[in-house]
Design a protein around this motif. Structure first.
Motif, PDB file in Angstrom:
ATOM      1  N   TRP A  85       0.933  -1.186  -0.059  1.00 23.38           N
ATOM      2  CA  TRP A  85      -0.126   0.021   0.029  1.00 23.38           C
ATOM      3  C   TRP A  85       0.896   1.364   0.000  1.00 23.38           C
ATOM      4  O   TRP A  85       1.015   1.864   1.149  1.00 23.38           O
ATOM      5  CB  TRP A  85      -0.853  -0.118   1.367  1.00 23.38           C
ATOM      6  CG  TRP A  85      -1.573  -1.396   1.213  1.00 23.38           C
ATOM      7  CD1 TRP A  85      -1.244  -2.343   1.992  1.00 23.38           C
ATOM      8  CD2 TRP A  85      -2.798  -1.837   0.647  1.00 23.38           C
ATOM      9  NE1 TRP A  85      -2.110  -3.560   1.790  1.00 23.38           N
ATOM     10  CE2 TRP A  85      -3.048  -3.045   1.005  1.00 23.38           C
ATOM     11  CE3 TRP A  85      -3.918  -1.065  -0.001  1.00 23.38           C
ATOM     12  CZ2 TRP A  85      -4.297  -3.638   0.557  1.00 23.38           C
ATOM     13  CZ3 TRP A  85      -4.966  -1.535  -0.306  1.00 23.38           C
ATOM     14  CH2 TRP A  85      -5.274  -2.881  -0.062  1.00 23.38           C
ATOM     15  N   TRP A 144     -16.971   8.545  -8.047  1.00 19.94           N
ATOM     16  CA  TRP A 144     -15.610   8.954  -8.408  1.00 19.94           C
ATOM     17  C   TRP A 144     -15.310  10.139  -8.892  1.00 19.94           C
ATOM     18  O   TRP A 144     -16.412  10.420  -9.930  1.00 19.94           O
ATOM     19  CB  TRP A 144     -14.657   7.661  -9.239  1.00 19.94           C
ATOM     20  CG  TRP A 144     -15.058   6.231  -8.661  1.00 19.94           C
ATOM     21  CD1 TRP A 144     -16.114   5.699  -8.800  1.00 19.94           C
ATOM     22  CD2 TRP A 144     -14.291   5.768  -7.583  1.00 19.94           C
ATOM     23  NE1 TRP A 144     -15.964   4.325  -8.357  1.00 19.94           N
ATOM     24  CE2 TRP A 144     -14.772   4.605  -7.261  1.00 19.94           C
ATOM     25  CE3 TRP A 144     -12.972   6.200  -7.010  1.00 19.94           C
ATOM     26  CZ2 TRP A 144     -14.274   3.407  -6.481  1.00 19.94           C
ATOM     27  CZ3 TRP A 144     -12.636   5.194  -6.038  1.00 19.94           C
ATOM     28  CH2 TRP A 144     -12.991   3.841  -5.857  1.00 19.94           C
ATOM     29  N   GLY A 169       1.110   1.188 -11.891  1.00 18.99           N
ATOM     30  CA  GLY A 169       1.299   1.586 -10.575  1.00 18.99           C
ATOM     31  C   GLY A 169       2.453   1.959  -9.964  1.00 18.99           C
ATOM     32  O   GLY A 169       3.583   1.416 -10.525  1.00 18.99           O
ATOM     33  N   LEU A 211      -8.713  11.382  -2.814  1.00 20.10           N
ATOM     34  CA  LEU A 211      -8.694   9.633  -2.995  1.00 20.10           C
ATOM     35  C   LEU A 211      -7.661   9.297  -1.813  1.00 20.10           C
ATOM     36  O   LEU A 211      -6.727   9.789  -1.294  1.00 20.10           O
ATOM     37  CB  LEU A 211      -7.950   9.370  -4.286  1.00 20.10           C
ATOM     38  CG  LEU A 211      -7.961   8.048  -4.653  1.00 20.10           C
ATOM     39  CD1 LEU A 211      -9.193   7.526  -5.024  1.00 20.10           C
ATOM     40  CD2 LEU A 211      -7.093   7.726  -6.051  1.00 20.10           C
ATOM     41  N   HIS A 215      -7.055   3.599  -1.612  1.00 20.69           N
ATOM     42  CA  HIS A 215      -7.664   3.399  -2.979  1.00 20.69           C
ATOM     43  C   HIS A 215      -6.895   4.007  -4.039  1.00 20.69           C
ATOM     44  O   HIS A 215      -7.471   4.057  -5.155  1.00 20.69           O
ATOM     45  CB  HIS A 215      -8.984   3.949  -2.881  1.00 20.69           C
ATOM     46  CG  HIS A 215      -9.934   3.223  -1.770  1.00 20.69           C
ATOM     47  ND1 HIS A 215     -10.340   1.903  -1.974  1.00 20.69           N
ATOM     48  CD2 HIS A 215     -10.435   3.440  -0.613  1.00 20.69           C
ATOM     49  CE1 HIS A 215     -10.985   1.243  -0.967  1.00 20.69           C
ATOM     50  NE2 HIS A 215     -11.020   2.478   0.046  1.00 20.69           N
ATOM     51  N   GLY A 216      -5.682   4.401  -3.705  1.00 19.07           N
ATOM     52  CA  GLY A 216      -4.905   4.924  -4.956  1.00 19.07           C
ATOM     53  C   GLY A 216      -4.068   6.142  -4.808  1.00 19.07           C
ATOM     54  O   GLY A 216      -3.845   6.620  -6.111  1.00 19.07           O
ATOM     55  N   HIS A 217      -4.270   6.856  -4.014  1.00 13.40           N
ATOM     56  CA  HIS A 217      -3.943   8.356  -3.793  1.00 13.40           C
ATOM     57  C   HIS A 217      -2.259   8.278  -4.623  1.00 13.40           C
ATOM     58  O   HIS A 217      -1.663   7.590  -4.311  1.00 13.40           O
ATOM     59  CB  HIS A 217      -3.744   8.749  -2.393  1.00 13.40           C
ATOM     60  CG  HIS A 217      -3.167  10.053  -2.439  1.00 13.40           C
ATOM     61  ND1 HIS A 217      -3.850  11.166  -2.090  1.00 13.40           N
ATOM     62  CD2 HIS A 217      -1.996  10.536  -1.899  1.00 13.40           C
ATOM     63  CE1 HIS A 217      -3.186  12.337  -1.936  1.00 13.40           C
ATOM     64  NE2 HIS A 217      -1.977  12.038  -1.821  1.00 13.40           N
ATOM     65  N   ARG A 220      -5.908   7.125  -9.721  1.00 12.02           N
ATOM     66  CA  ARG A 220      -6.187   5.844 -10.306  1.00 12.02           C
ATOM     67  C   ARG A 220      -6.813   5.782 -11.471  1.00 12.02           C
ATOM     68  O   ARG A 220      -7.732   6.992 -11.693  1.00 12.02           O
ATOM     69  CB  ARG A 220      -6.856   5.167  -9.107  1.00 12.02           C
ATOM     70  CG  ARG A 220      -8.323   5.405  -9.327  1.00 12.02           C
ATOM     71  CD  ARG A 220      -9.151   4.520  -7.998  1.00 12.02           C
ATOM     72  NE  ARG A 220      -8.966   3.267  -8.324  1.00 12.02           N
ATOM     73  CZ  ARG A 220      -9.299   2.232  -7.385  1.00 12.02           C
ATOM     74  NH1 ARG A 220      -9.922   2.568  -6.234  1.00 12.02           N
ATOM     75  NH2 ARG A 220      -9.174   0.841  -7.799  1.00 12.02           N
ATOM     76  N   ASN A 231      -8.538  -1.164 -12.732  1.00  9.43           N
ATOM     77  CA  ASN A 231      -8.737  -0.046 -12.073  1.00  9.43           C
ATOM     78  C   ASN A 231      -7.641   0.706 -11.476  1.00  9.43           C
ATOM     79  O   ASN A 231      -7.530   0.590 -10.101  1.00  9.43           O
ATOM     80  CB  ASN A 231     -10.110   0.282 -11.291  1.00  9.43           C
ATOM     81  CG  ASN A 231     -11.068   0.101 -12.155  1.00  9.43           C
ATOM     82  OD1 ASN A 231     -12.099   1.005 -12.243  1.00  9.43           O
ATOM     83  ND2 ASN A 231     -11.755  -1.182 -12.475  1.00  9.43           N
ATOM     84  N   LYS A 233      -4.367   1.637  -9.557  1.00  3.58           N
ATOM     85  CA  LYS A 233      -4.191   2.560  -8.341  1.00  3.58           C
ATOM     86  C   LYS A 233      -2.633   3.053  -8.441  1.00  3.58           C
ATOM     87  O   LYS A 233      -1.961   2.526  -8.978  1.00  3.58           O
ATOM     88  CB  LYS A 233      -4.504   2.076  -7.023  1.00  3.58           C
ATOM     89  CG  LYS A 233      -5.944   1.572  -6.974  1.00  3.58           C
ATOM     90  CD  LYS A 233      -6.419   0.721  -5.500  1.00  3.58           C
ATOM     91  CE  LYS A 233      -5.807  -0.460  -5.395  1.00  3.58           C
ATOM     92  NZ  LYS A 233      -6.523  -0.780  -3.907  1.00  3.58           N
ATOM     93  N   TRP A 234      -2.595   4.072  -7.512  1.00  6.79           N
ATOM     94  CA  TRP A 234      -1.274   4.810  -7.494  1.00  6.79           C
ATOM     95  C   TRP A 234      -0.570   4.752  -8.713  1.00  6.79           C
ATOM     96  O   TRP A 234       0.496   4.590  -9.211  1.00  6.79           O
ATOM     97  CB  TRP A 234      -0.387   3.792  -6.460  1.00  6.79           C
ATOM     98  CG  TRP A 234      -0.948   3.613  -5.207  1.00  6.79           C
ATOM     99  CD1 TRP A 234      -1.427   4.454  -4.191  1.00  6.79           C
ATOM    100  CD2 TRP A 234      -1.431   2.289  -4.857  1.00  6.79           C
ATOM    101  NE1 TRP A 234      -2.033   3.869  -3.145  1.00  6.79           N
ATOM    102  CE2 TRP A 234      -2.126   2.526  -3.528  1.00  6.79           C
ATOM    103  CE3 TRP A 234      -1.378   0.844  -5.406  1.00  6.79           C
ATOM    104  CZ2 TRP A 234      -2.496   1.343  -2.827  1.00  6.79           C
ATOM    105  CZ3 TRP A 234      -1.891  -0.094  -4.754  1.00  6.79           C
ATOM    106  CH2 TRP A 234      -2.532   0.034  -3.225  1.00  6.79           C
TER     107      TRP A 234
END
Ligand SMILES: Nc1nc2c(c(=O)[nH]1)N[C@H]1C(S)=C(S)[C@@H](COP(=O)(O)O)O[C@H]1N2
Ligand SMILES: [Mo]
Length: 387
Positions: A85, A144, A169, A211, A215-217, A220, A231, A233-234
């Protein structure tokens, strides 16, 4: 399309919040599944989900017995992180767009946010959801916000020789291939045609908030109508490439292996998962004023109808809650089980889509001849004891 359900929802919840509304919900034809009826209590399922052996990879699964809103709150939204993460400092972060493009680009988060804003309410389901006994809450519905990808690709100018767009990612892990050990970033690809669909977003907000890291800050991919794995993320790199990308999450994991019958002989096929499949879930049973109600969700295709079966009884039509809907969001349904008898019962749901396709039974070759756990969209049966 996207703003309207929110507006209607705001108006609705305002109306219902005014004390008088609550008592009326239990009477008359059911129009809204949520909020729940006054004094409603949950009748727990008797088939319990085993403990999650991989809470670091799949945290925070949706608890169906708490399921009470069309939009899943962030603190109830599942996560999947195959390579951990990463916490990304958005001030130092950049998104690079390169490969077979005429004009490579590099955007910081302010430049992404300064672009046209687009919102979508869509349901995200992990393709592994319901494929393993402990994995039954890998789905959620969120609003979103971000900027559409297609105009960015247009600006970058995809060259003629490009076949795919690959999304990478920031997260990576050690993989091996023919005895070579290497560090691979999480990556997924789409054809140029799929990637330039105007619905695809680079999203920086979830349910009106920045975000979250999980969940991908800071950014994403949100690909409405695709399984969760698409989808990315990152997100930190987008590349146009001439040949299909075959990283782990395209060619090893999230690959469905089927034994297809071809005139009596078996043809084994392997396909990377892509768009979502038709599915429904009996979410929870509640009791209020002596009436049991089953509330659930259906998604994966435009939902025409949901039917419920108690034990080996007839299929009975559930009521769809059309008060909150969006093209790629789940549809909430409920079924008033007025003749529930004492004892343990099974509850099965099946969804029917707008083209008349019925969610497959567990015996359907599509499910029965599937030898990997992804894309488990067969009809689900739960058990409940009425006392
Ligand atoms: N970079 C990156 N993106 C990723 C993943 C990942 O592990 N790394 N997991 C994917 C999978 S398999 C799913 S189901 C969704 C889950 O999204 P969520 O964690 O926001 O619910 O993210 C997808 N995007
Ligand atoms: Mo997933």
């Amino acid at each position: 399309m996207d703003a309207q359900p929110i507006d209607r929802r705001t108006v609705l919840s305002g109306g219902l919040g005014a004390a008088a509304g609550w008592g009326l919900l239990g009477t008359g034809p059911l129009a809204h599944a949520f909020p729940l009826r006054e004094g409603e209590v949950v009748v727990p399922w008797t088939d319990r989900r085993p403990e999650n052996p991989v809470p670091d990879i799949i945290p925070n699964q949706l608890d169906w017995e708490r399921f009470d809103s069309w939009i899943t709150p962030i603190d109830q939204f599942f996560g999947v992180g195959h390579y951990g993460w990463p916490e990304i400092d958005s001030a130092a972060w950049r998104l690079d767009i390169g490969g077979l493009v005429r004009q490579p680009m590099s955007l910081d988060i302010e430049e992404v946010r300064a672009r046209p804003r687009q919102e979508v309410i869509c349901t995200l389901e992990c393709a592994g959801n319901h494929g393993l006994p402990f994995f039954t809450g890998g789905v959620g519905n969120a609003r979103w916000a971000g900027t559409p990808l297609a105009p960015i690709l247009e600006e970058a100018g995809i060259e003629d020789g490009a076949a795919e767009i690959v999304f990478f990612g920031a997260d990576s892990g050690t993989e091996t291939f023919h005895d070579v050990e290497f560090s691979e970033n999480f990556g997924r690809s789409m054809t140029i045609e799929d990637a330039t669909n105007p619905e695809i977003l680079l999203a920086y907000e979830m349910n009106g908030e920045d975000l979250p890291t999980r969940h991908g800050h800071p950014l994403r991919v949100i690909a409405p109508g695709w399984y969760g794995v698409a989808n990315v993320k990152w997100l930190e790199r987008i590349e146009a490439r001439p040949r299909p990308y075959e990283g782990r999450f395209m060619s090893q994991d999230y690959v469905t292996l089927r034994a297809e019958d071809k005139n009596g002989s078996t043809l084994w096929t392997r396909n990377s998962v892509g768009p979502t499949r038709l599915k429904s879930v009996p979410g929870r049973v509640t009791l209020a004023n002596g009436v049991h109600r089953i509330t659930g969700a259906a998604w994966g295709a435009p939902i025409e109808r949901v039917e419920v079966r108690i034990d080996e009884g007839d299929w009975q039509e559930a009521t769809l809650d059309r008060s909150e809907q969006a093209e790629h969001a789940w549809t909430i349904w409920s079924f008033d089980w007025t003749d529930a008898t004492l004892g343990e019962h099974s509850v099965t749901a099946r969804a029917v889509d707008a083209s008349g396709n019925v969610q497959p039974t567990p015996e359907d070759p599509l499910i029965a001849n599937k030898h990997t756990y992804w894309e488990s969209n067969g009809q689900l049966t739960r058990r409940v004891a009425i006392e």
